[in-house]
Design an enzyme around this catalytic site. Sequence first.
Site, short mmCIF file in Angstrom:
data_model
loop_
_atom_site.label_atom_id
_atom_site.label_comp_id
_atom_site.label_asym_id
_atom_site.label_seq_id
_atom_site.Cartn_x
_atom_site.Cartn_y
_atom_site.Cartn_z
N SER A 13 0.85 -1.20 0.00
CA SER A 13 0.00 0.00 0.00
C SER A 13 0.88 1.25 0.00
O SER A 13 2.10 1.16 0.15
CB SER A 13 -0.90 -0.02 1.23
OG SER A 13 -0.10 0.09 2.39
N GLY A 16 0.69 5.24 -4.15
CA GLY A 16 0.12 6.32 -4.95
C GLY A 16 -0.98 5.88 -5.91
O GLY A 16 -1.10 6.40 -7.01
N GLY A 18 -4.11 6.42 -5.47
CA GLY A 18 -5.06 7.54 -5.58
C GLY A 18 -4.59 8.56 -6.60
O GLY A 18 -5.37 9.04 -7.43
N THR A 188 11.28 -7.40 -10.62
CA THR A 188 9.92 -7.49 -11.15
C THR A 188 9.09 -8.59 -10.48
O THR A 188 7.89 -8.64 -10.67
CB THR A 188 9.93 -7.78 -12.67
OG1 THR A 188 10.49 -9.07 -12.87
CG2 THR A 188 10.72 -6.74 -13.43
N GLN A 192 5.02 -9.73 -10.61
CA GLN A 192 4.53 -10.97 -11.23
C GLN A 192 3.58 -11.71 -10.28
O GLN A 192 2.54 -12.20 -10.69
CB GLN A 192 5.70 -11.87 -11.60
CG GLN A 192 6.65 -11.24 -12.62
CD GLN A 192 7.79 -12.20 -12.99
OE1 GLN A 192 7.59 -13.40 -13.09
NE2 GLN A 192 8.97 -11.65 -13.19
N GLY A 360 -9.05 20.21 14.45
CA GLY A 360 -8.67 19.25 15.48
C GLY A 360 -9.80 19.00 16.44
O GLY A 360 -10.85 19.66 16.38
N CYS A 387 -11.11 26.03 11.33
CA CYS A 387 -12.05 25.33 12.20
C CYS A 387 -11.59 25.40 13.67
O CYS A 387 -11.79 26.43 14.30
CB CYS A 387 -12.25 23.89 11.73
SG CYS A 387 -13.83 23.21 12.27
N GLY A 389 -8.75 25.94 14.70
CA GLY A 389 -7.82 27.07 14.72
C GLY A 389 -8.54 28.41 14.87
O GLY A 389 -8.00 29.36 15.44
N HIS A 527 -13.82 24.72 6.50
CA HIS A 527 -12.52 24.22 6.04
C HIS A 527 -12.26 24.66 4.59
O HIS A 527 -12.60 23.93 3.66
CB HIS A 527 -12.49 22.69 6.10
CG HIS A 527 -12.47 22.14 7.47
ND1 HIS A 527 -11.30 21.93 8.16
CD2 HIS A 527 -13.47 21.76 8.31
CE1 HIS A 527 -11.58 21.42 9.35
NE2 HIS A 527 -12.89 21.32 9.47
N GLU A 529 -9.64 24.60 2.97
CA GLU A 529 -8.67 23.73 2.28
C GLU A 529 -9.33 22.73 1.34
O GLU A 529 -8.73 22.31 0.35
CB GLU A 529 -7.77 23.01 3.29
CG GLU A 529 -8.44 21.98 4.21
CD GLU A 529 -8.97 22.56 5.51
OE1 GLU A 529 -9.25 23.78 5.56
OE2 GLU A 529 -9.11 21.79 6.49
N1 GLN Z 1 -13.44 20.25 17.54
C1 GLN Z 1 -14.05 21.39 16.94
C2 GLN Z 1 -15.54 21.21 16.75
O1 GLN Z 1 -16.03 20.13 16.76
C3 GLN Z 1 -13.38 21.73 15.64
C4 GLN Z 1 -13.58 20.69 14.59
C5 GLN Z 1 -12.58 20.79 13.47
O2 GLN Z 1 -11.56 21.44 13.60
N2 GLN Z 1 -12.86 20.15 12.37
O3 GLN Z 1 -16.23 22.17 16.56
#
Ligand code: GLN
Length: 550
Positions: A13, A16, A18, A188, A192, A360, A387, A389, A527, A529
């Site tokens: 695994s 790459g 994905g 290889t 195989q 987090g 989030c 953060g 988020h 990102e």
């Molecule tokens: N723990 C926080 C919440 O549940 C933030 C969640 C997160 O950062 N995705 O609101």
Amino acid sequence: MAKFIFVAGGVMSGIGKGVATSSIGAILKSRNFNVTAIKIDQYINVDAGTLNPVEHGEVFVTEDGAECDQDVGNYERFLDRDIYSANYITTGRVYQAVINRERNLGYGGKTVEVVPHIPEEVIRRITQVAKESKADFVMIEIGGTVGEYQNILFLEAARMMRLRRPKDILFVLVSYLPIPKMIGEMKTKPTQYAVRTLNSAGIQPDIILARAEVPIDEPRKRKISVACSVSREDVISAPDVESIYEVPINFEEENLGNRILSKFKMRSRGRRDLSQWKSLVKTIKGANSAVKIGVVGKYFETGDFVLSDSYLSVIEAIKHAAWAHNRKPDITWLNSDHYEKFPRAVSELKNYDGIIVPGGFGARGVEGKILTAKFCRENNIPYLGLCYGMQIATIEFARNVCGIKDAHSTEVKQKTPHPVIDILPEQKTNLQRKDFGATMRLGTYPCKLKAGTAAFRAYKNSDFKKEVKNGDIVISERHRHRYELNNEYKKTLEDKGLVMSGVNPDRDLVEIIELPKHKFYLGTQFHPEFKSRPLRPHPLFSAFVKACLL
Ligand code: GLN
């Protein structure tokens, strides 16, 4: 009628698959085909939402709120399209559907069996995606490695599908060719074996992607061809690359697109256009000065190794934004636990151009993150909070600027007298019922931006999808959380200078906070990102990187 390309992995695994799946999709898309992708994961978990990120990597959230494997994020980035919940299949989802159908007499009194009913449900899901997406090509990545017990039913589904529509199905094996140090030669044999194993599941691969540290040479291509009954042209070199975005270009150099089309007896739709990928790769390789970003989080360590997979989309978003500013992204992982134990160590943050505190959960490392937010605020270091953060930055501001010493989130301190971050009412019920799976505030919600703010400017000046009405801008972003800025503290925070630059118009929930008299100090409850794409960096990441260069 859609064509289906199954991608399975051999030998081991993490090689790459994905990216390979996404890249095949990208080269077909570059020939003007409509391409979508499905990820199959073999675990019993219904989705990735309950998985520990250290164990399984990032949880990627789709527009419609599914908590998926990180590969779904790769599909979105390479195909530059939204991928929906239906494109994510797990053993859990399949069994759940079959059992529910059985309970509803959906099998009309028949004995419901693992075979054929489970593979049939898999096939039903795959064909449904093809129908709904109207795709010309559906890429299907089968998680795990061939020879594992757990993905056999998915291989069985692929085999059955090929039997029914042989002209519409292609099988790609992504294999690995090790170069053991003591031998100094590319071997290889493991490939195989992997092909033999696949054969024993009734599947003959049409194409083999030869993943290795270096390009595979001619004699080894021939060896694999003879031993594995794949023509030499279909053994595709797939060496390690500096940036994953080179992979589609490399595949095309090996003529992969034409090979696929000829197997389906199809022709390219119009001219192939890889120019965007080529110019992106040129930028990536051309950028020589760096932008130094510190990411302060906690999901890094497994045993003796440091993993950054838990923050994959954050990393990608930083990269996209850095490249857009002609910089090499230089990302350092900083453990928030460490600042908790050694608060003075936080001063090392001044060595970075900017700091990100990503999403987090839970109490561990929180005080270290709060110190991080404080240090960035006081020292004019660009700060982007995603989030958690954003919640952290709010707590810090409440404590140290508004003087509410014991301000906290009820996630960490349930009985805090000052819950500046508090649980959403509907989430309280979920937690009481221990109803954790797929119950967070998930997926896309609108956010109205406040004119004159950094957030407003960032979105306004970008091609990010938005609704503009009478000068107002409404954007939509993806969420995954249970807690929120407590509106009872909104006025206190605002009076001391915290700006609520984005608010959910339907529920008046604060979505973005920022500080005006700062190079860049911004936090989002959502988020961003997840919506950054290599060719279209996210406006907030872009604005953050820009500030990092000031
Ligand atoms: N723990 C926080 C919440 O549940 C933030 C969640 C997160 O950062 N995705 O609101």
